[in-house]
Design a protein around this motif. Structure first.
Motif, PDB file in Angstrom:
ATOM      1  N   THR A   1     -67.540  15.290-118.102  1.00 32.22           N
ATOM      2  CA  THR A   1     -66.853  16.469-117.573  1.00 32.22           C
ATOM      3  C   THR A   1     -67.820  17.567-117.141  1.00 32.22           C
ATOM      4  OG1 THR A   1     -66.646  17.544-119.740  1.00 32.22           O
ATOM      5  CG2 THR A   1     -64.898  15.995-119.102  1.00 32.22           C
ATOM      6  N   LEU A   2     -69.113  17.319-117.228  1.00 29.06           N
ATOM      7  CA  LEU A   2     -70.097  18.333-116.818  1.00 29.06           C
ATOM      8  C   LEU A   2     -69.999  18.563-115.314  1.00 29.06           C
ATOM      9  CD1 LEU A   2     -72.578  20.161-117.247  1.00 29.06           C
ATOM     10  CD2 LEU A   2     -73.997  18.102-117.007  1.00 29.06           C
ATOM     11  N   VAL A   3     -69.746  19.795-114.921  1.00 28.72           N
ATOM     12  CA  VAL A   3     -69.713  20.153-113.500  1.00 28.72           C
ATOM     13  C   VAL A   3     -70.687  21.298-113.258  1.00 28.72           C
ATOM     14  CG1 VAL A   3     -67.362  19.340-113.115  1.00 28.72           C
ATOM     15  CG2 VAL A   3     -67.723  21.698-113.825  1.00 28.72           C
ATOM     16  N   VAL A   4     -71.453  21.174-112.193  1.00 27.04           N
ATOM     17  CA  VAL A   4     -72.385  22.220-111.772  1.00 27.04           C
ATOM     18  C   VAL A   4     -72.091  22.512-110.309  1.00 27.04           C
ATOM     19  CG1 VAL A   4     -74.795  22.909-111.512  1.00 27.04           C
ATOM     20  CG2 VAL A   4     -74.141  21.356-113.368  1.00 27.04           C
ATOM     21  N   ASP A   5     -71.656  23.721-110.020  1.00 24.81           N
ATOM     22  CA  ASP A   5     -71.326  24.070-108.645  1.00 24.81           C
ATOM     23  C   ASP A   5     -72.593  24.182-107.805  1.00 24.81           C
ATOM     24  OD1 ASP A   5     -69.634  24.968-106.469  1.00 24.81           O
ATOM     25  OD2 ASP A   5     -70.576  26.934-106.781  1.00 24.81           O
ATOM     26  N   ALA A   6     -72.565  23.544-106.643  1.00 26.89           N
ATOM     27  CA  ALA A   6     -73.670  23.618-105.689  1.00 26.89           C
ATOM     28  C   ALA A   6     -73.170  23.148-104.339  1.00 26.89           C
ATOM     29  CB  ALA A   6     -74.848  22.746-106.139  1.00 26.89           C
TER      30      ALA A   6
ATOM     31  N   PHE B   1     -70.461  28.616-117.976  1.00 28.06           N
ATOM     32  CA  PHE B   1     -71.760  29.263-117.773  1.00 28.06           C
ATOM     33  C   PHE B   1     -71.766  29.930-116.400  1.00 28.06           C
ATOM     34  CE2 PHE B   1     -72.291  25.668-120.540  1.00 28.06           C
ATOM     35  CZ  PHE B   1     -73.124  26.128-121.551  1.00 28.06           C
ATOM     36  N   ARG B   2     -71.980  31.236-116.388  1.00 25.29           N
ATOM     37  CA  ARG B   2     -72.104  31.957-115.128  1.00 25.29           C
ATOM     38  C   ARG B   2     -73.493  32.546-114.954  1.00 25.29           C
ATOM     39  NH1 ARG B   2     -67.295  35.957-114.211  1.00 25.29           N
ATOM     40  NH2 ARG B   2     -68.261  35.933-112.141  1.00 25.29           N
ATOM     41  N   ASP B   3     -74.300  32.427-115.975  1.00 25.27           N
ATOM     42  CA  ASP B   3     -75.684  32.887-115.914  1.00 25.27           C
ATOM     43  C   ASP B   3     -76.605  31.673-115.794  1.00 25.27           C
ATOM     44  OD1 ASP B   3     -77.690  35.279-116.560  1.00 25.27           O
ATOM     45  OD2 ASP B   3     -78.346  33.518-117.675  1.00 25.27           O
TER      46      ASP B   3
ATOM     47  N   ALA C   1     -77.571  28.679-118.644  1.00 24.64           N
ATOM     48  CA  ALA C   1     -77.216  27.287-118.371  1.00 24.64           C
ATOM     49  C   ALA C   1     -78.453  26.397-118.348  1.00 24.64           C
ATOM     50  CB  ALA C   1     -76.477  27.190-117.042  1.00 24.64           C
ATOM     51  N   ASP C   2     -79.524  26.899-117.775  1.00 25.87           N
ATOM     52  CA  ASP C   2     -80.758  26.109-117.729  1.00 25.87           C
ATOM     53  C   ASP C   2     -81.251  25.812-119.138  1.00 25.87           C
ATOM     54  OD1 ASP C   2     -82.970  24.791-116.608  1.00 25.87           O
ATOM     55  OD2 ASP C   2     -84.160  26.626-116.536  1.00 25.87           O
ATOM     56  N   HIS C   3     -81.134  26.782-120.023  1.00 27.93           N
ATOM     57  CA  HIS C   3     -81.563  26.599-121.407  1.00 27.93           C
ATOM     58  C   HIS C   3     -80.663  25.609-122.137  1.00 27.93           C
ATOM     59  CE1 HIS C   3     -81.773  27.547-125.742  1.00 27.93           C
ATOM     60  NE2 HIS C   3     -83.037  27.785-125.497  1.00 27.93           N
ATOM     61  N   THR C   4     -79.341  25.786-122.015  1.00 24.91           N
ATOM     62  CA  THR C   4     -78.401  24.981-122.785  1.00 24.91           C
ATOM     63  C   THR C   4     -78.208  23.587-122.208  1.00 24.91           C
ATOM     64  OG1 THR C   4     -77.230  26.983-123.478  1.00 24.91           O
ATOM     65  CG2 THR C   4     -76.055  24.895-123.701  1.00 24.91           C
ATOM     66  N   LEU C   5     -78.115  23.492-120.898  1.00 26.73           N
ATOM     67  CA  LEU C   5     -77.820  22.215-120.248  1.00 26.73           C
ATOM     68  C   LEU C   5     -79.067  21.483-119.785  1.00 26.73           C
ATOM     69  CD1 LEU C   5     -74.798  23.394-118.068  1.00 26.73           C
ATOM     70  CD2 LEU C   5     -74.734  22.319-120.326  1.00 26.73           C
TER      71      LEU C   5
ATOM     72  N   PHE D   1     -73.536  31.606-109.917  1.00 29.67           N
ATOM     73  CA  PHE D   1     -73.688  30.331-110.608  1.00 29.67           C
ATOM     74  C   PHE D   1     -72.425  30.005-111.393  1.00 29.67           C
ATOM     75  CE2 PHE D   1     -74.781  27.730-114.254  1.00 29.67           C
ATOM     76  CZ  PHE D   1     -75.533  26.718-113.665  1.00 29.67           C
ATOM     77  N   PHE D   2     -72.103  28.704-111.450  1.00 30.41           N
ATOM     78  CA  PHE D   2     -71.008  28.227-112.304  1.00 30.41           C
ATOM     79  C   PHE D   2     -71.314  26.817-112.777  1.00 30.41           C
ATOM     80  CE2 PHE D   2     -67.294  25.666-113.131  1.00 30.41           C
ATOM     81  CZ  PHE D   2     -66.526  26.476-113.961  1.00 30.41           C
ATOM     82  N   ALA D   3     -71.114  26.601-114.083  1.00 33.51           N
ATOM     83  CA  ALA D   3     -71.148  25.252-114.657  1.00 33.51           C
ATOM     84  C   ALA D   3     -70.234  25.243-115.876  1.00 33.51           C
ATOM     85  CB  ALA D   3     -72.569  24.851-115.051  1.00 33.51           C
ATOM     86  N   SER D   4     -69.730  24.060-116.225  1.00 33.06           N
ATOM     87  CA  SER D   4     -68.891  23.941-117.414  1.00 33.06           C
ATOM     88  C   SER D   4     -68.854  22.492-117.873  1.00 33.06           C
ATOM     89  CB  SER D   4     -67.462  24.440-117.152  1.00 33.06           C
ATOM     90  OG  SER D   4     -66.791  23.566-116.257  1.00 33.06           O
ATOM     91  N   PHE D   5     -68.380  22.294-119.102  1.00 30.50           N
ATOM     92  CA  PHE D   5     -68.090  20.956-119.613  1.00 30.50           C
ATOM     93  C   PHE D   5     -67.020  21.100-120.688  1.00 30.50           C
ATOM     94  CE2 PHE D   5     -71.312  22.563-122.483  1.00 30.50           C
ATOM     95  CZ  PHE D   5     -70.951  22.092-123.727  1.00 30.50           C
ATOM     96  N   THR D   6     -66.493  19.977-121.154  1.00 28.48           N
ATOM     97  CA  THR D   6     -65.418  20.012-122.149  1.00 28.48           C
ATOM     98  C   THR D   6     -65.941  19.586-123.515  1.00 28.48           C
ATOM     99  OG1 THR D   6     -63.780  19.492-120.460  1.00 28.48           O
ATOM    100  CG2 THR D   6     -63.121  19.145-122.742  1.00 28.48           C
ATOM    101  N   LEU D   7     -65.612  20.391-124.511  1.00 29.38           N
ATOM    102  CA  LEU D   7     -65.975  20.134-125.902  1.00 29.38           C
ATOM    103  C   LEU D   7     -64.684  19.862-126.668  1.00 29.38           C
ATOM    104  CD1 LEU D   7     -68.617  20.311-127.687  1.00 29.38           C
ATOM    105  CD2 LEU D   7     -67.872  22.620-128.261  1.00 29.38           C
ATOM    106  N   ILE D   8     -64.606  18.732-127.358  1.00 31.55           N
ATOM    107  CA  ILE D   8     -63.370  18.317-128.017  1.00 31.55           C
ATOM    108  C   ILE D   8     -63.543  18.362-129.531  1.00 31.55           C
ATOM    109  CG2 ILE D   8     -61.711  16.428-128.283  1.00 31.55           C
ATOM    110  CD1 ILE D   8     -62.761  15.585-125.395  1.00 31.55           C
ATOM    111  N   SER D   9     -62.562  18.942-130.195  1.00 27.19           N
ATOM    112  CA  SER D   9     -62.575  19.058-131.656  1.00 27.19           C
ATOM    113  C   SER D   9     -61.361  18.347-132.236  1.00 27.19           C
ATOM    114  CB  SER D   9     -62.554  20.533-132.089  1.00 27.19           C
ATOM    115  OG  SER D   9     -63.676  21.232-131.578  1.00 27.19           O
TER     116      SER D   9
END
Length: 260
Positions: A149-154, A202-204, A208-212, A244-252
């Protein structure tokens, strides 16, 4: 702003502490611990506790009459966890592998394993260990991302998709663990009570570079021939220019060990 591709892996303790401190990290962790309903006097287990991010919150819930056990196999993580919890007498830090938990059978009332199962060799064996360690009626919290589900807008959508495919096929051992948690929990003998999804946004670019790992991982994809070098460098540079925009899904998943 630098657009140099990162090639080194960050310090893991610092990485985990930073990820837990952002808004998305705080939100799902708070909900997870609330749903675990940790009570005074109980024994709570944090499997793969890392630098001890969640141990103080668990210690506050179990109170002076309870016990919190943090388990990890990484000496650096254990050292950081001991520093973080040195003033908390309820907390015990134990070195051990998640496939062979250093916990007496049937002694744990609450347990959590947060973003660990995606890395382990045998997730089902780890859940079997949790089943062995917990008492009948115990609550267990499982958390895992689904990297599909990782998406990175570009503008270069093909490279963004190639980056996600490389992440799931080469970088993470069990990349779709999140979607499998409920099924695996049921297979281990737990009753699934709650499933919820969180979408970190992530909008920064720098965060995002650090985490992803955008820079360091696109560099690896280029080296492995999965992304063209020119396109990869251009993609990364364009991301840094924003917006910038990126996101992914975390399931609990919250599940319960059956009474019998």
């Amino acid at each position: 702003m630098s657009t140099t591709l990162g090639v080194s892996r960050p310090d893991q303790a610092a990485y985990m502490l930073r990820a837990a401190a952002d808004d998305a990290g705080r939100a799902y962790k708070r909900e997870l611990i609330d749903l675990l309903d940790v009570r005074p006097g109980q024994t709570a287990l944090d499997v793969g506790c890392g630098p001890g991010t969640d141990l103080p919150a668990l210690a506050e819930r179990v109170g002076p009459s309870g016990t919190v056990i943090g388990v990890d196999r990484d000496p650096a993580m254990l050292a950081e966890a001991r520093l973080r919890t040195g003033a908390l007498p309820a907390v015990e830090i134990r070195e051990g592998d998640v496939h062979a938990l250093p916990v007496e059978p049937g002694t744990v009332d609450r347990a959590k394993i947060d973003r660990v199962l995606m890395h382990v060799a045998e997730p089902a064996d780890v859940l079997a260990q949790l089943h062995l360690a917990t008492r009948p009626g115990a609550l267990i919290g499982l958390v895992g991302p689904d990297w599909d589900t990782l998406v990175v807008d570009a503008e270069d959508l093909d490279t963004s998709r190639a980056f996600t495919r490389y992440t799931t096929s080469e970088l993470v051992r069990n990349a779709t663990m999140g979607r499998s948690l409920a099924r695996l929990a049921a297979g281990a003998g737990f009753t699934v009570e709650t499933v919820f999804a969180t979408t970190p946004v992530f909008r920064d670019f720098q965060d995002a570079d650090h985490t992803l790992g955008l820079g360091r991982n696109v560099q690896r994809a280029i080296k492995d021939g999965r992304i063209d070098a020119t396109r990869g460098h251009r993609w990364f540079a364009a991301l840094s220019e924003g917006p910038f925009f990126a996101s992914f899904t975390l399931i609990s998943v919250i599940c319960r060990r059956c009474e019998r």
